[in-house]
Enzyme design. Structure first.
Site, PDB file in Angstrom:
ATOM      1  N   GLU A  73     -13.911  23.851 -17.517  1.00 58.70           N
ATOM      2  CA  GLU A  73     -13.944  23.316 -18.877  1.00 58.70           C
ATOM      3  C   GLU A  73     -14.543  21.912 -18.881  1.00 58.70           C
ATOM      4  OE1 GLU A  73     -10.670  23.551 -22.265  1.00 58.70           O
ATOM      5  OE2 GLU A  73     -10.378  21.766 -21.024  1.00 58.70           O
ATOM      6  N   TYR A 128     -17.889  20.697 -26.823  1.00 56.84           N
ATOM      7  CA  TYR A 128     -16.959  21.434 -25.966  1.00 56.84           C
ATOM      8  C   TYR A 128     -17.725  22.570 -25.292  1.00 56.84           C
ATOM      9  CZ  TYR A 128     -13.155  24.426 -24.437  1.00 56.84           C
ATOM     10  OH  TYR A 128     -12.316  25.184 -23.666  1.00 56.84           O
TER      11      TYR A 128
END
Ligand code: GDP
Ligand code: MN
Length: 405
Positions: free
Chosen positions: A197, A109
């Protein structure tokens, strides 16, 4: 403002962030043709909607033939996709992104956003990629690293190494990560983003770091300054009620409760929502009708609040400062009468001409409930929404405000 994954991946490409090769399709035929132009023997078909968690909702499928890619595309296109991140209606799938399938060794992530506390951009990274980062943060916060970038110094190599260390990267991947983080940082500044993101950022079987997913948000106030970003707006993905609210200059946000709130002033609206929550209710919306409220605005606001049929009661909480309470009361009465409202409405007015406003509501015969203060108004509306407020006397005026008292 949000954009689609395929648009974000194009921007990533422009800033040297590696993404899988792919193209966007709006028909099954196009999806099939795209597979022929891409390398490899498997392709991923991904529904393009302004929400994540598509994987679990059937919006990310690996196809092993051109025909299979076309079949996936045709089942996604034209559907309303519901994921954890959408409301119960979901979002329309008008296009799919078709890309070469990647062989995944590791999922990470990585995101970049504005940290309001430190007033800086921060990278957030975790080795637990592909998962809901909020869950990782709640259950295993030690698996997440925050790296804050000083605006004058810019992103430093050692900061990229810190992130690489927590991801457990080898030396070669470390170099790739630095390029990716630098690209994200430059892209963020160049386009006035509010968030980038990458979830997941993957390490492929052959050791390449690739952005497998791409999510970007932009600061609405900056979008007009970037024609290329403004052109990426997809109104079909935006809440129709929020778009309608903009026309009437109302600040409106849909929420998932059942108590409609009509308030003037953002601060008062927040306080009102807090009070409703405190009394055990759940607001159906945030709505700031603004300072200069008039009858048309009040009517538009009622329409918005009532349009989806889930609202069980409405709380009107207005402070008559710039606008006088009798003007507001007239607006409420006109709106309620014209719209043949059948659900209970609780009104709390305060400010200039409050006595006059309240007596107008009381004398209307429309069965409006009035409350003396926010505390009792919130309590009343929560009870009414639960359907146990039937015994409350409508138009109960506080004694000091009895007409003619
Ligand atoms: P999201 O669910 O909306 O966040 O969509 P993502 O683009 O993140 O995809 C969800 C998941 O699908 C990823 O976490 C991967 O596990 C899987 N996935 C996506 N693309 C590929 C691919 O090319 N190969 C493989 N093996 N899995 C993929
Ligand atoms: Mn994702």
């Amino acid at each position: 403002m949000n954009i689609h994954e395929y648009q974000a991946k194009q921007l990533f490409r422009d800033f040297a962030i590696p993404v899988p090769q792919g193209a966007v399709a709006t028909t099954a035929d196009q999806a099939q043709q795209i597979t022929q132009q891409l390398p490899g023997s498997a392709w991923v078909v991904k529904a393009q909607i302004h929400a994540g968690a598509r994987g679990k909702a059937g919006g990310v499928k690996v196809a092993h033939s051109a025909q299979e890619a076309a079949d996936f595309a045709s089942s996604m296109l034209g559907s309303q996709m519901v994921t954890h991140q959408t409301d119960a209606h979901g979002l329309p799938v008008n296009s799919v992104w078709v890309e070469e399938a990647s062989a995944i060794k590791n999922e990470f992530y990585l995101s970049l956003l504005v940290d309001r506390d430190s007033e800086r951009l921060i990278f957030i990274a975790s080795a637990a990629g592909g998962m809901d980062i909020e869950a990782v943060a709640a259950e295993t916060p030690e698996k997440i690293i925050h790296v804050s970038v000083h605006p004058a110094a810019g992103l430093q190599a050692y900061q990229c190494r810190q992130v690489g260390a927590i991801l457990g990267l080898g030396k070669e991947q470390q170099g790739q990560l630095q390029k990716i983080m630098t690209g994200m940082y430059e892209l963020f500044l160049a386009k006035d983003c509010s968030q980038i993101e990458i979830n997941p950022l993957i390490e492929t079987e052959d050791g390449k770091l690739v952005a497998l997913d791409a999510k970007m948000n932009f600061d609405d106030n900056a979008v007009p300054a970037h024609a290329d970003i403004a052109a990426m707006r997809d109104a079909s993905q935006e809440d129709t009620k929020e778009a309608e609210a903009k026309q009437f200059d109302l600040n409106y946000i849909t929420l998932d409760g059942n108590i409609g709130c009509m308030v003037n002033g953002a601060g008062l609206a927040m306080a009102t929502m807090d009070m409703v929550k405190l009394k055990g209710g759940a607001p159906a919306n945030f709505l700031d009708v603004g300072g200069g409220t008039n009858k048309d605005k009040v009517k538009a606001a009622f329409k918005l609040i009532l349009s989806d049929g889930t609202t069980k009661a409405v709380l009107v909480n207005i402070f008559g400062g710039i606008v006088k309470c009798d003007v507001i009361a007239a607006g409420i009465l006109a709106a309620v009468e014209e719209m043949h409202l059948t659900i209970p409405v609780v009104v709390r007015l305060e400010g200039t001409n409050v006595e006059l406003g309240l007596s107008m509501l009381a004398q209307s015969g429309l069965g409006l409930h009035t409350a003396e203060d926010l505390n009792s108004a919130a309590e009343m509306v929560v009870k009414l929404a639960e359907g146990v407020g039937g015994s409350l006397p409508p138009t109960a005026l506080p004694p000091s405000m009895e007409v003619g008292a």
